[in-house]
Design a protein around this motif. Structure first.
Motif, PDB file in Angstrom:
ATOM      1  N   TYR A 107      93.170   3.555 -97.966  1.00 55.48           N
ATOM      2  CA  TYR A 107      91.716   3.658 -97.899  1.00 55.48           C
ATOM      3  C   TYR A 107      91.281   5.116 -97.803  1.00 55.48           C
ATOM      4  O   TYR A 107      90.222   5.480 -98.296  1.00 55.48           O
ATOM      5  N   THR A 108      92.072   5.932 -97.105  1.00 54.81           N
ATOM      6  CA  THR A 108      91.664   7.308 -96.816  1.00 54.81           C
ATOM      7  C   THR A 108      92.801   8.296 -97.072  1.00 54.81           C
ATOM      8  O   THR A 108      93.981   7.922 -97.112  1.00 54.81           O
ATOM      9  N   MET A 109      92.442   9.560 -97.199  1.00 56.10           N
ATOM     10  CA  MET A 109      93.435  10.612 -97.349  1.00 56.10           C
ATOM     11  C   MET A 109      94.283  10.782 -96.081  1.00 56.10           C
ATOM     12  O   MET A 109      95.510  10.924 -96.168  1.00 56.10           O
ATOM     13  N   PRO A 110      93.695  10.785 -94.887  1.00 58.53           N
ATOM     14  CA  PRO A 110      94.532  10.863 -93.682  1.00 58.53           C
ATOM     15  C   PRO A 110      95.510   9.691 -93.571  1.00 58.53           C
ATOM     16  O   PRO A 110      96.611   9.851 -93.038  1.00 58.53           O
ATOM     17  N   GLN A 111      95.125   8.529 -94.060  1.00 53.82           N
ATOM     18  CA  GLN A 111      96.014   7.365 -94.044  1.00 53.82           C
ATOM     19  C   GLN A 111      97.266   7.638 -94.890  1.00 53.82           C
ATOM     20  O   GLN A 111      98.380   7.267 -94.505  1.00 53.82           O
ATOM     21  N   PHE A 112      97.085   8.311 -96.022  1.00 53.08           N
ATOM     22  CA  PHE A 112      98.231   8.694 -96.837  1.00 53.08           C
ATOM     23  C   PHE A 112      99.130   9.661 -96.073  1.00 53.08           C
ATOM     24  O   PHE A 112     100.370   9.551 -96.112  1.00 53.08           O
ATOM     25  N   LEU A 113      98.523  10.628 -95.378  1.00 51.84           N
ATOM     26  CA  LEU A 113      99.298  11.613 -94.624  1.00 51.84           C
ATOM     27  C   LEU A 113     100.095  10.944 -93.506  1.00 51.84           C
ATOM     28  O   LEU A 113     101.194  11.400 -93.159  1.00 51.84           O
ATOM     29  N   HIS A 114      99.558   9.882 -92.931  1.00 44.27           N
ATOM     30  CA  HIS A 114     100.286   9.149 -91.896  1.00 44.27           C
ATOM     31  C   HIS A 114     101.531   8.494 -92.480  1.00 44.27           C
ATOM     32  O   HIS A 114     102.610   8.513 -91.875  1.00 44.27           O
ATOM     33  N   ARG A 115     101.394   7.915 -93.655  1.00 46.61           N
ATOM     34  CA  ARG A 115     102.540   7.244 -94.287  1.00 46.61           C
ATOM     35  C   ARG A 115     103.596   8.251 -94.733  1.00 46.61           C
ATOM     36  O   ARG A 115     104.791   7.983 -94.651  1.00 46.61           O
ATOM     37  N   ARG A 116     103.147   9.412 -95.220  1.00 44.48           N
ATOM     38  CA  ARG A 116     104.104  10.415 -95.710  1.00 44.48           C
ATOM     39  C   ARG A 116     104.683  11.254 -94.576  1.00 44.48           C
ATOM     40  O   ARG A 116     105.845  11.668 -94.633  1.00 44.48           O
ATOM     41  N   TYR A 117     103.887  11.536 -93.547  1.00 51.66           N
ATOM     42  CA  TYR A 117     104.354  12.394 -92.457  1.00 51.66           C
ATOM     43  C   TYR A 117     104.371  11.625 -91.131  1.00 51.66           C
ATOM     44  O   TYR A 117     105.279  10.869 -90.867  1.00 51.66           O
ATOM     45  N   ASP A 118     103.306  11.808 -90.327  1.00 53.58           N
ATOM     46  CA  ASP A 118     103.219  11.060 -89.068  1.00 53.58           C
ATOM     47  C   ASP A 118     101.783  11.056 -88.562  1.00 53.58           C
ATOM     48  O   ASP A 118     100.872  11.608 -89.208  1.00 53.58           O
ATOM     49  N   SER A 119     101.557  10.457 -87.406  1.00 53.07           N
ATOM     50  CA  SER A 119     100.205  10.288 -86.862  1.00 53.07           C
ATOM     51  C   SER A 119      99.578  11.615 -86.452  1.00 53.07           C
ATOM     52  O   SER A 119      98.355  11.763 -86.461  1.00 53.07           O
ATOM     53  N   ARG A 120     100.394  12.601 -86.091  1.00 53.23           N
ATOM     54  CA  ARG A 120      99.843  13.907 -85.696  1.00 53.23           C
ATOM     55  C   ARG A 120      99.132  14.583 -86.862  1.00 53.23           C
ATOM     56  O   ARG A 120      98.017  15.107 -86.718  1.00 53.23           O
ATOM     57  N   VAL A 121      99.796  14.582 -88.012  1.00 57.53           N
ATOM     58  CA  VAL A 121      99.208  15.195 -89.204  1.00 57.53           C
ATOM     59  C   VAL A 121      97.948  14.444 -89.602  1.00 57.53           C
ATOM     60  O   VAL A 121      96.925  15.045 -89.951  1.00 57.53           O
ATOM     61  N   ARG A 122      98.013  13.120 -89.531  1.00 59.83           N
ATOM     62  CA  ARG A 122      96.854  12.294 -89.872  1.00 59.83           C
ATOM     63  C   ARG A 122      95.658  12.643 -88.995  1.00 59.83           C
ATOM     64  O   ARG A 122      94.552  12.860 -89.497  1.00 59.83           O
ATOM     65  N   LEU A 123      95.870  12.699 -87.687  1.00 57.46           N
ATOM     66  CA  LEU A 123      94.768  12.941 -86.749  1.00 57.46           C
ATOM     67  C   LEU A 123      94.165  14.330 -86.950  1.00 57.46           C
ATOM     68  O   LEU A 123      92.938  14.482 -87.015  1.00 57.46           O
ATOM     69  N   LEU A 124      95.025  15.343 -87.050  1.00 59.77           N
ATOM     70  CA  LEU A 124      94.523  16.712 -87.192  1.00 59.77           C
ATOM     71  C   LEU A 124      93.716  16.884 -88.472  1.00 59.77           C
ATOM     72  O   LEU A 124      92.619  17.455 -88.455  1.00 59.77           O
ATOM     73  N   MET A 125      94.233  16.367 -89.587  1.00 61.77           N
ATOM     74  CA  MET A 125      93.516  16.518 -90.841  1.00 61.77           C
ATOM     75  C   MET A 125      92.249  15.669 -90.871  1.00 61.77           C
ATOM     76  O   MET A 125      91.243  16.061 -91.478  1.00 61.77           O
ATOM     77  N   ALA A 126      92.276  14.518 -90.214  1.00 63.29           N
ATOM     78  CA  ALA A 126      91.061  13.698 -90.131  1.00 63.29           C
ATOM     79  C   ALA A 126      89.960  14.457 -89.405  1.00 63.29           C
ATOM     80  O   ALA A 126      88.792  14.451 -89.821  1.00 63.29           O
ATOM     81  N   VAL A 127      90.318  15.122 -88.317  1.00 61.10           N
ATOM     82  CA  VAL A 127      89.331  15.917 -87.569  1.00 61.10           C
ATOM     83  C   VAL A 127      88.814  17.065 -88.427  1.00 61.10           C
ATOM     84  O   VAL A 127      87.603  17.346 -88.461  1.00 61.10           O
ATOM     85  N   PHE A 128      89.715  17.762 -89.154  1.00 58.62           N
ATOM     86  CA  PHE A 128      89.290  18.845 -90.036  1.00 58.62           C
ATOM     87  C   PHE A 128      88.260  18.338 -91.051  1.00 58.62           C
ATOM     88  O   PHE A 128      87.215  18.948 -91.260  1.00 58.62           O
ATOM     89  N   TRP A 129      88.587  17.233 -91.709  1.00 52.68           N
ATOM     90  CA  TRP A 129      87.696  16.709 -92.738  1.00 52.68           C
ATOM     91  C   TRP A 129      86.354  16.293 -92.154  1.00 52.68           C
ATOM     92  O   TRP A 129      85.307  16.539 -92.758  1.00 52.68           O
ATOM     93  N   LEU A 130      86.354  15.666 -91.006  1.00 53.34           N
ATOM     94  CA  LEU A 130      85.092  15.261 -90.382  1.00 53.34           C
ATOM     95  C   LEU A 130      84.215  16.476 -90.094  1.00 53.34           C
ATOM     96  O   LEU A 130      83.001  16.455 -90.343  1.00 53.34           O
ATOM     97  N   LEU A 131      84.819  17.531 -89.577  1.00 51.96           N
ATOM     98  CA  LEU A 131      84.058  18.745 -89.276  1.00 51.96           C
ATOM     99  C   LEU A 131      83.489  19.375 -90.544  1.00 51.96           C
ATOM    100  O   LEU A 131      82.327  19.815 -90.574  1.00 51.96           O
TER     101      LEU A 131
END
Length: 547
Positions: A107-131
């Motif tokens: 559904y989302t780009m951070p969701q892809f990052l979670h599958r490829r990397y981990d939840s830390r990368v997902r959370l940090l990039m999600a916050v970046f994008w929201l800002l």
């Protein structure tokens, strides 16, 4: 702007059409309750022409109509590189990015990052994008849209900001992406039709009634404005404070063709939630790819709509063709010509009937982008923040509710921040530069995640953490380095760090989260191949003519 009855009818009809259509397509069949896929991915039912139209309507907003016309006034045709290179980028994204996204069913780009990397990368990039979406994209589009309303109709800037936010909110908050995407099909018709009308008027005005004479006079009166490759020291442009600065800082020579401009475009079109979300909502990969080609054709046309009017405005001011026009472009507080007022000032000169159409086109560009950005903001917050960390057991129905509330909050925050952008001369460059603080890291994380199986989560996390500090450091330590080149330098540093960390940490082994890619995944239809070939040929011709 003096609206007559016909103008009012056209513009009012446009507003009612968009709101009515948005509410109509948002309806659900009896007994069916709107779920997350309906709200965030338009039920995954968009055909290619809706995907392409929505991509362009989401992309072309006040930052293009107002901001890029302003940059056309200051820089000339060279700013078209953003549009023309985007056409080539859409082809690349269609071939190499979309198959991977749709294969993963995200559904989302951070969701892809979670599958490829981990939840830390997902959370940090999600916050970046929201800002970025709230404090850079939404705020700048609201500001530029309101600036145009103020130039055209007068009144306080804040009224325009609140009015645009409310309009976009009304038709998008209930239906989600489905309402946004289907109304975008109508928005594009107004956007292109009204935009071409304004270009026709501007060229006629310069050519004293003849469009072709106007084109010739532009080339004669502003030859430097038709140089696609800007050399250092070649052109000085307004700095927003009454002085000048080197245009090379915005468009540094060949870097716009073979350098870091690719980072900007691939990050925007391939790793950006509010763009890729349209393709994720397509019926199939084939429909998504054809939508990309359709959008690429429209991008080839965009400089005629958003850049040429700015160049015409420059000639009108330099030649003193119309004193009221010059006055309309002058900032009352600084008594200097403000580049971003070029397009709104042109709208004031349109004849009755066309005023309403052009004003509808500008409004369509603004509200479609606002709705798209807000919808993607709500998607990331709901899926990647709320559902992942606050309430993992949230129901489909409550996800839709959280998405709607997030949309409302995003608009409120952006409307409060937008007035702070008053001091900018070229808001388009502001948007590019400050999104460029994050782009090198985003691009590195996605590229290595796609195509290098050894990339580790810690390597991606390092790139995510360092992209803003490194960009800020180079901005303040090397102010003479163009921001496009700065992005390239930061990307290279991050890429080297990611390679070293991955090799040391992974000891040469593939990451357990690596994406399995089969060459068959990148096969495309003959329709896509023909369309892509035409786009590339068109770009070669354009650059050969305006080199």
């Amino acid at each position: 702007m003096d609206f007559n009855t016909l103008d009012i009818i056209i513009f009012t009809g446009y507003c009612l059409l968009i709101i009515g259509m948005g509410l109509f397509v948002s309806r659900e069949k009896k007994g069916h309750e709107k779920n997350a896929q309906d709200y965030f991915l338009a039920s995954k039912a968009l055909p290619w022409w809706a995907v392409g139209a929505s991509l362009i309507a989401s992309n072309i907003s006040a930052e293009q109509f107002i901001g890029m016309s302003g940059s056309g006034f200051a820089l000339g045709l060279a700013i078209s590189t953003y549009e023309w290179m985007a056409a080539a980028t859409l082809v690349v994204v269609g071939v190499f990015f979309l198959p991977i996204y749709l294969k993963e069913g995200i559904y989302t780009m951070p969701q892809f990052l979670h599958r490829r990397y981990d939840s830390r990368v997902r959370l940090l990039m999600a916050v970046f994008w929201l800002l970025i979406y709230v404090f850079v994209n939404l705020t700048s589009v609201l500001y530029l849209g309101a600036l145009s309303l103020q130039t055209i109709m007068g009144g306080p800037l804040e009224y325009g900001i609140y009015g645009l936010a409310f309009f976009a909110l009304v038709y998008s908050i209930y239906g989600g992406l489905k309402a946004v995407a289907w109304t975008d099909v109508v928005q594009v018709c107004f956007l292109v039709g009204g935009g071409l009308a304004t270009t026709y008027l501007a060229l006629s005005m310069v050519g004293e009634g003849s469009v072709w004479d106007g084109v010739g006079k532009l080339r004669e009166a502003a030859p430097k404005h038709f140089s696609m490759i800007v050399q250092k020291g070649e052109m000085m442009i307004p700095d927003g404070d009454g002085g000048t600065r080197d245009a090379y800082l915005d468009l540094p020579g060949l870097s716009v063709l073979i350098g870091s401009m690719w980072i900007i475009n691939l990050t925007y079109w391939g790793c950006n939630q509010y763009i890729t979300q349209r393709a994720l909502a397509a019926k199939s990969l084939n429909e998504a790819q054809k939508g990309m080609v359709f959008a690429g054709f429209l991008k080839l046309l965009m400089p005629l709509i958003v850049v040429v009017p700015g160049i015409a405005a420059y000639v009108i001011v330099q030649e003193g063709i119309d004193a009221p026009f010059v006055q309309a472009m002058t900032d009352a507080s600084t008594s200097t010509i403000k580049s971003d007022k070029a397009y709104p000032a042109l709208l004031q000169l349109l004849p009755s009937g066309l005023k309403g159409l052009a004003f509808a086109a500008l409004t369509a560009a603004i509200v479609s982008s606002l709705a798209s950005m807000a919808n993607s903001t709500s998607t990331i917050f709901t899926i990647d923040i709320f559902k992942s960390y606050i309430n993992k057991g949230i129901t489909e129905r409550k996800q839709v509710t959280v998405g709607r509330l997030t949309t409302l909050v995003a608009f409120v925050v952006a409307a409060l921040v937008a007035p702070q952008l008053r001091q900018l001369d070229q808001a388009f460059q502001y948007i590019q530069e400050y999104t460029g603080f994050v782009s090198p890291g985003v691009f590195a994380i996605f590229m290595f995640g796609f195509f290098w199986k050894k990339t580790t989560s810690d390597a991606a996390m390092t790139a995510a953490i360092l992209t803003i500090p490194l960009s800020a450091m180079f901005k303040f330590l090397t102010p003479s380095l163009p921001f496009i080149d700065r992005m390239g330098v930061v990307f290279v540093i991050l890429a080297v760090l990611m390679v070293v960390i991955s090799l040391v940490q992974g000891k040469g082994k593939d990451s357990p989260n690596a994406i399995e890619i089969d060459k068959k995944l990148f096969k495309t239809s003959s329709t896509f191949k023909v369309g892509a070939a035409i786009i590339i040929l068109g770009l070669v011709v354009l650059y050969a003519v305006f080199w």
